[in-house]
Every structure is written in structure tokens, then in C-alpha cells.
Design a protein around this motif. Structure first.
Motif, PDB file in Angstrom:
ATOM      1  N   LYS A  24       0.862  -1.180   0.000  1.00 37.43           N
ATOM      2  CA  LYS A  24       0.000   0.000   0.000  1.00 37.43           C
ATOM      3  C   LYS A  24       0.892   1.221   0.000  1.00 37.43           C
ATOM      4  N   SER A  25       0.599   2.152  -0.843  1.00 40.42           N
ATOM      5  CA  SER A  25       1.434   3.342  -0.818  1.00 40.42           C
ATOM      6  C   SER A  25       1.077   4.126   0.447  1.00 40.42           C
ATOM      7  N   GLY A  26       2.102   4.528   1.168  1.00 39.20           N
ATOM      8  CA  GLY A  26       1.872   5.190   2.457  1.00 39.20           C
ATOM      9  C   GLY A  26       2.429   4.370   3.598  1.00 39.20           C
ATOM     10  N   MET A  27       2.678   3.074   3.342  1.00 40.18           N
ATOM     11  CA  MET A  27       3.308   2.247   4.387  1.00 40.18           C
ATOM     12  C   MET A  27       4.753   2.699   4.539  1.00 40.18           C
ATOM     13  N   ARG A  28       5.175   2.962   5.755  1.00 35.46           N
ATOM     14  CA  ARG A  28       6.550   3.426   5.978  1.00 35.46           C
ATOM     15  C   ARG A  28       7.501   2.262   6.230  1.00 35.46           C
ATOM     16  N   VAL A  29       6.946   1.151   6.698  1.00 36.94           N
ATOM     17  CA  VAL A  29       7.733  -0.052   6.988  1.00 36.94           C
ATOM     18  C   VAL A  29       6.884  -1.255   6.565  1.00 36.94           C
ATOM     19  N   PRO A  30       7.510  -2.427   6.428  1.00 39.66           N
ATOM     20  CA  PRO A  30       6.684  -3.608   6.131  1.00 39.66           C
ATOM     21  C   PRO A  30       5.916  -4.066   7.366  1.00 39.66           C
ATOM     22  N   GLY A  31       4.996  -4.991   7.168  1.00 36.29           N
ATOM     23  CA  GLY A  31       4.331  -5.638   8.297  1.00 36.29           C
ATOM     24  C   GLY A  31       4.929  -7.008   8.501  1.00 36.29           C
ATOM     25  N   VAL A  32       5.009  -7.466   9.738  1.00 32.58           N
ATOM     26  CA  VAL A  32       5.474  -8.836   9.999  1.00 32.58           C
ATOM     27  C   VAL A  32       4.502  -9.511  10.947  1.00 32.58           C
ATOM     28  N   ILE A  33       3.991 -10.674  10.528  1.00 35.37           N
ATOM     29  CA  ILE A  33       3.055 -11.428  11.359  1.00 35.37           C
ATOM     30  C   ILE A  33       3.736 -12.710  11.833  1.00 35.37           C
ATOM     31  N   PHE A  34       3.665 -12.973  13.126  1.00 30.23           N
ATOM     32  CA  PHE A  34       4.171 -14.234  13.693  1.00 30.23           C
ATOM     33  C   PHE A  34       3.049 -15.259  13.611  1.00 30.23           C
ATOM     34  N   ALA A  35       3.283 -16.331  12.868  1.00 29.79           N
ATOM     35  CA  ALA A  35       2.254 -17.373  12.751  1.00 29.79           C
ATOM     36  C   ALA A  35       2.853 -18.599  12.107  1.00 29.79           C
ATOM     37  N   ASP A  36       2.148 -19.734  12.212  1.00 33.67           N
ATOM     38  CA  ASP A  36       2.522 -20.883  11.401  1.00 33.67           C
ATOM     39  C   ASP A  36       1.459 -21.027  10.302  1.00 33.67           C
ATOM     40  N   GLU A  37       1.664 -21.987   9.406  1.00 32.05           N
ATOM     41  CA  GLU A  37       0.763 -22.123   8.246  1.00 32.05           C
ATOM     42  C   GLU A  37      -0.696 -22.273   8.687  1.00 32.05           C
ATOM     43  N   ARG A  38      -0.891 -23.050   9.766  1.00 31.54           N
ATOM     44  CA  ARG A  38      -2.248 -23.336  10.207  1.00 31.54           C
ATOM     45  C   ARG A  38      -2.949 -22.066  10.712  1.00 31.54           C
ATOM     46  N   LEU A  39      -2.242 -21.332  11.587  1.00 32.23           N
ATOM     47  CA  LEU A  39      -2.857 -20.121  12.130  1.00 32.23           C
ATOM     48  C   LEU A  39      -3.067 -19.070  11.043  1.00 32.23           C
ATOM     49  N   LEU A  40      -2.176 -19.102  10.052  1.00 35.58           N
ATOM     50  CA  LEU A  40      -2.259 -18.107   8.992  1.00 35.58           C
ATOM     51  C   LEU A  40      -3.594 -18.179   8.253  1.00 35.58           C
ATOM     52  N   LYS A  41      -4.114 -19.396   8.123  1.00 40.24           N
ATOM     53  CA  LYS A  41      -5.412 -19.573   7.461  1.00 40.24           C
ATOM     54  C   LYS A  41      -6.490 -18.808   8.212  1.00 40.24           C
ATOM     55  N   ASP A  42      -6.476 -18.925   9.542  1.00 47.28           N
ATOM     56  CA  ASP A  42      -7.460 -18.194  10.357  1.00 47.28           C
ATOM     57  C   ASP A  42      -7.234 -16.690  10.243  1.00 47.28           C
ATOM     58  N   ILE A  43      -5.969 -16.313  10.234  1.00 46.11           N
ATOM     59  CA  ILE A  43      -5.631 -14.887  10.213  1.00 46.11           C
ATOM     60  C   ILE A  43      -6.150 -14.230   8.935  1.00 46.11           C
TER      61      ILE A  43
END
Lengths: 486, 144
Positions: A24-43
Motif C-alpha cells: 500500500k502506498s503510504g506504508m513506511r515499513v513492512p508488516g510482519v506477522i508471527f504465525a505458522d501455516e495453520r494459524l495463517l489460514k485463520d488470520i
């Protein structure tokens, strides 16, 4: 509104996923999400990842906009979000990065009882605690305070309660910030906030707030357990509550004010609930001073709740709480902003760390820790849902390096309250809990359904991720026996 | 015509509210909010004495969204600080920047009603207010 999120989530390794700055233009830094493959589906099921990207717009944000594995959709920040801004370089503070329930948090106390010794007493205890501890919305406590005293609470926090005789000096040492943040200014708090907080000290509140009797069912780090006097089958008590009406109003007042700051300081954020102001501005300072008041109020409140709990146990067992070994292990905040020193690219910097549904997890040796925890690291308390488990963890060096000394805060919601009400049958749920020897008492049946285990992620999966990623270390696990819900 | 529906949100409660005109939208939003918060536990006696309360409310905003949030936030405040359960309101003035109203309601009485959901606040997250051929529509998320 709950369509699957289609944005980019790049795999860094098994536990880290990146939303690139280019998303997205306007993001000053990246985002980082802590998760495993399984939780990522829910996220991906809700808009939480979009909110991680939105937080990356905040002026002065350092390194990345972080999310813990218990992340879910909130308003403004996601729940489970962590963001640090550079105080000196125009970094902002955002009330939406703390939330309405300022210093919502948990405390864990131990006892000398083994499960086998008191299994027959659990129901009695739950009834006594339920009648002794005011819970539910709008509940008013028996601990009455005058207006002058209320200002004192906002400055002294848990110390106020200890001075009133609701606890001991040691309790303060076992509380984040020793139970009070310095720099709280009661005059930064509006009359309206006082009005809303009136008479609510010593009350549990409602929704996901609870008091739970638990038994330790697994040890992970025997050495730390031994040091803390924790062993298999030992009874512990967990209290989850926040700053009640006072905190909600402090947030509300300041979000309104800070919406004006977006124009005034030329700040571009994609969600008005991310309204913010530079820390070094009158509005930023005013919010921080008021937020600290609400945080201190919450610490006083949890101290009062612990006092009432100790007293209930004394009534049931006819023994003093000291002889029952009801000592506080630790108390953590999980909705808060803190000014902290962190090393960024080899340089020590002063940052404002927002933890919205995230817990501080300082490593062994950190100067903010009391002597007794210098060697093991800061205790981190992770409540799960009422049917599964809760955890005691400790902070790590890796958390200092990767997450500004932060880790997850709980299981994280999976289902909306209305979906839970639609899909969960109360009678069946109560039967299931009873089969597992869990006795629940709540002020309304609706609350039990809304807070049913199926409405949450499995806390075991969440803790697996933070432990495997190294941003906290497992000490022991508890299972619920008796639950009091607001 | 339905006045509101609940929209999905993982942790909180979202509402879509409808109104024939702006005034209707604001009144329906207020009723919906109280409906989410409260439930009756016992029928009130028809001739019982109910304590009534009146409050004058005057709020400004830079746009209709801000006025809308200010209106609901004020009612939430009056409920938690004064125990006011709104029953009706006389709108003296309502436009894109201002609301002036007299709010009339009963004092919350735990003998007859209970709070089933605590609303902590009205948020700006995904807030949307628009006018179409059928009238006005708003979307709002409450923190609970």
C-alpha cells in the motif's frame, strides 16, 4: 465483511510472514506477522492483516508493524499488534494503539494447594468468589473511594491499594511497572472519565474478563518452576480485568481530540481510529499522561480484585492467605503504550512501544525487572479460553531483538460473538465443560456462549508459535477448574 | 422496514442502520445500541412508577460521521454515568455539523432489566454514512 484477505503474505521462515511495504502506498515499513501455516489460514479470515498494513502508516514507526499469532480484527490497530515509534523523530502515539480498555491485563497468583486437596471445594469457591467479587457490566464495588482518593489512585496505582491494606509490598514488586507508571497526571483526565469510573474500583467488569481457579498440568522449564515454587497439580488463580469506564472514556476523549491532529500535523492514516499525535506535542503528552492514569487505575483494580480473592479463600478455608501461600507471581498489562529504550541497528533509542493485545516480555537481566526475576526474565501470563489452557512464559533476548520485548497476549478470537451465539448450544457447552470438570459461573448465559472455547483459537497453537519463534519461553501450563465470568 | 442489522466482526459488534431521513437514522441507531446493551428480565407493571430523566444534548462535528459518533458516544456516556436508558428524543437541530436534542428516558433499573453486552465505545473504524434513494444508511462498529 469477513471475506478472506487477499493481500500478500510472504513467507520469511516457518514463523514469520511479511506484508511488503509495497502493498500500500503510504506504508513506511513492512508488516510482519508471527504465525505458522495453520494459524495463517485463520488470520486471513478477517481484516486483521489489512490493519497490520494500516499501522505501518504511523509517522516515526520503526522497523516493522508487528502482529502476534493471536492477532484478530480490531478497530484501528489489530488485536495482537505491536508498533514502536521513535519519540525523538516525530514519532506518534495513538490511543487506538492502546485501545479503550487501557491496561487490560492479567495477574497470576499461586497457592500451596494441590488439586487433590481441594477438588471437592471448587464449586464452593466459585460461588463464594462470585458473590464476593462484583462482576458484570456497570457493577459497583464495595471498595468505595472519594473523588480526592480517586485522583490518588490514578497517581499511585496498585500502591494506593497496598497502602489501604489490600495487599503487601511484595505484590508491587511482582507487578509490571511496580503497579504504577510515573508521569500520570490526574488533571489530564476529564470529569467525564471520573464520572464513568466512579465506584467501579474492585469490580471485574464483563465480556472476556474473568477470574479463574486453575491447576498446573504441565511443566516445561523445571528449573524456573522450582524457583517460583510451582509444581504439577498446584492450584493457581488468574485474574483478567482492566480500567473499566474510566479507561474507555480516556481513550474516547483522546481519539476525538486526535482526529483534529491528523490535519494539524499533516498525518496520513487510512483509518480514523488510528488518529494520533506526535509524542512531543501538547496532544501527545496530554494523552500519555491521561493513559498512565487509566493504567494505574487498572493496576489498583486488579490489586483490589486479588485482595477480594484472598479474602474469599480465607472465608472458605478459615486460614490466612499467607498460610495458603497466595502470593502473586506477576501482573502484566496487554493494552498499553510505554516509553522504553531499545537497541535499533546497534544504537540505543527511546521508543514508544504500543502493545494492543500484546504483552511485554523482557529478557533476563533487563533493568526494569525486580531482583527476583533478573535471572529468569519477566514472567508473561497468557490466558486461554475457559475450556482449554493458560500459560506462564518468560521473556527472552530474542524478543528484545525482534519484537521490542513483546509477545502474544492470549488465544485470540476466531468467531464473532454473534456467530458464537448462532452456532453454540449453551446446554451442550455446559455439559462439555462439566465433563471436563470445569465449573463456570457468569452473570449471564449469553456471556458463556460468547466466550465459549470454540469462539477462540487454540491457545496451545498460539504459544507454540511464540515459543518456536523464540519470543518467549514456556515455563508451565495450567488448565481451568472454576471460572467466574463478568 | 427493518431499522438495523448486525454485521460480522470478529471481536466486536458491527451494525448497519437504516433511516428514512437523517433524524430517523440517528434515532434508529440509538435504539439499536440500547437493544444490544440491554435485555428485559421482568415485565414492568403498567401503572408502576418509572423515574424519567431528561437531558439536553448539543454536539458539533466536522462532518456527519463525527456528529453521528458524538451522538452515540454521548448516549453511551449518559447511560454509564447517569443510568439513562433513552426512550425517545426530540431533535431540535440536526445537520452535517451539529446535533441539538432533548433526550428523554428512564433510569436504568436492575429489577426489570440487565445489561447483556457492555459497549465500551463507538469507534470510527469502517464508519460509513450515506444517503441513497431509500433514505440514509450508516455502518458503525462498537468496541465491546
Amino acid at each position: 465483511m469477513s471475506d478472506i484477505w487477499q493481500g500478500p503474505l510472504e513467507k520469511i521462515d516457518n514463523w514469520h510472514w511479511r506484508i511488503p511495504k509495497s502493498y500500500k502506498s503510504g506504508m513506511r515499513v513492512p508488516g510482519v506477522i508471527f504465525a505458522d501455516e495453520r494459524l495463517l489460514k485463520d488470520i486471513r479470515q478477517d481484516k486483521a492483516p489489512e490493519q497490520v498494513a494500516n499501522v505501518a502508516f504511523l509517522p516515526g514507526i520503526m522497523k516493522y508493524s508487528l502482529a502476534m499469532p493471536d492477532i484478530h480484527w480490531g478497530y484501528g490497530f489489530p488485536i495482537g499488534g505491536v508498533a514502536a515509534t521513535d519519540v525523538k523523530d516525530g514519532g506518534v502515539i495513538s490511543p487506538g494503539g492502546v485501545g479503550f480498555d487501557i491496561n487490560c491485563g492479567v495477574r497470576l497468583l499461586k497457592t500451596n494447594f494441590q488439586y487433590d486437596e481441594i477438588r471437592e471445594k471448587i464449586k464452593d469457591l466459585v460461588y463464594v468468589l462470585f458473590s464476593d467479587i462484583p462482576s458484570g457490566v456497570g457493577s459497583k464495588g464495595e471498595i468505595k473511594v472519594s473523588q480526592k482518593e480517586e485522583r490518588e489512585i490514578l497517581v499511585k496505582g496498585a500502591r494506593w491499594a497496598v497502602q489501604k491494606g489490600y495487599g503487601i509490598e511484595d505484590d508491587l514488586e511482582c507487578t509490571e511497572e511496580y503497579g504504577a507508571m510515573s508521569g500520570a497526571d490526574p488533571y489530564a483526565v476529564s470529569e467525564r472519565a471520573y464520572e464513568r469510573g466512579k465506584a467501579q474500583s474492585g469490580t471485574l467488569g464483563s465480556g472476556n474478563h474473568f477470574l479463574e481457579i486453575q491447576a498446573i498440568d504441565q511443566l516445561y522449564d523445571r528449573q524456573i518452576c522450582e524457583q517460583l515454587g510451582l509444581r504439577l497439580g498446584l492450584i493457581t488463580i488468574m485474574i483478567h480485568s482492566g480500567s473499566r469506564g474510566l479507561g474507555y472514556q480516556v481513550c474516547d476523549d483522546n481519539v476525538k481530540g486526535m482526529i483534529r491532529c491528523l490535519d494539524k500535523y499533516h498525518i496520513n492514516v487510512p483509518d480514523r481510529q488510528l488518529a494520533c499525535a506526535p509524542l512531543e506535542s501538547p496532544e501527545g503528552r496530554q494523552y500519555l499522561a491521561a493513559m498512565k492514569c487509566a493504567a494505574n487505575y487498572a493496576w489498583a483494580n486488579r490489586q483490589c480484585l486479588m485482595h477480594l480473592t484472598r479474602r474469599s479463600f480465607e472465608r472458605v478455608f478459615n486460614e490466612s492467605w499467607q498460610s495458603m501461600g497466595m502470593y502473586l507471581i506477576y501482573d502484566v498489562a496487554h493494552n498499553i503504550a510505554k516509553i522504553e529504550r531499545h537497541i535499533i541497528d546497534g544504537k540505543e533509542m527511546t521508543l514508544c512501544v504500543h502493545r494492543k493485545g500484546a504483552t511485554r516480555a523482557f529478557a533476563p537481566g533487563h533493568p526494569a525487572l525486580p531482583e527476583r526475576y533478573k535471572q529468569i526474565g519477566q514472567p508473561v501470563i497468557i490466558p486461554g479460553d475457559m475450556g482449554r489452557n493458560s500459560y506462564l512464559l518468560v521473556g527472552t533476548q530474542k524478543a528484545m531483538q525482534e519484537t521490542f520485548g513483546s509477545t502474544c497476549h492470549g488465544a485470540g478470537r476466531l468467531k464473532s460473538r454473534s456467530a458464537a451465539l448462532r452456532s453454540i448450544n449453551i446446554n451442550q457447552l455446559m455439559r462439555e465443560l462439566e465433563e471436563r470438570n470445569i465449573f463456570v459461573k457468569a452473570s449471564g448465559r449469553g456471556t458463556i456462549v460468547e466466550e465459549a472455547p470454540a469462539a477462540y483459537k487454540d491457545v496451545n497453537d498460539v504459544v507454540d508459535v511464540v515459543a518456536n519463534a523464540g519470543i518467549a519461553k514456556r515455563v508451565c501450563r495450567m488448565r481451568p477448574l472454576g471460572v467466574i465470568k463478568g | 422496514m427493518k431499522t438495523y442489522e448486525i454485521i460480522n466482526h470478529t471481536a466486536d459488534v458491527g451494525l448497519r442502520i437504516y433511516g428514512r431521513n437523517l433524524e430517523g437514522l440517528f434515532l434508529n441507531a440509538a435504539s439499536a445500541m440500547f437493544e444490544i446493551m440491554l435485555e428485559q428480565v421482568k415485565k414492568r407493571p403498567i401503572f408502576g412508577r418509572t423515574e424519567h430523566m431528561r437531558f439536553l444534548l448539543n454536539k458539533q462535528g466536522n462532518n456527519i460521521e463525527e456528529v453521528f459518533v458524538a451522538w452515540l458516544s454521548e448516549l453511551l456516556y449518559l447511560f454509564s454515568a447517569e443510568g439513562l436508558v433513552m426512550e425517545k428524543a426530540n431533535m431540535h437541530k440536526l445537520d452535517l455539523n451539529c446535533i441539538q436534542a432533548e433526550v428523554i428516558g428512564r433510569a436504568f433499573d436492575s429489577d426489570f432489566e440487565r445489561i447483556k453486552t457492555e459497549i465500551k465505545a463507538v469507534t470510527y473504524h469502517e464508519l460509513e454514512i450515506k444517503e441513497d434513494k431509500r433514505g440514509w444508511q450508516a455502518q458503525v462498529i462498537f468496541d465491546i
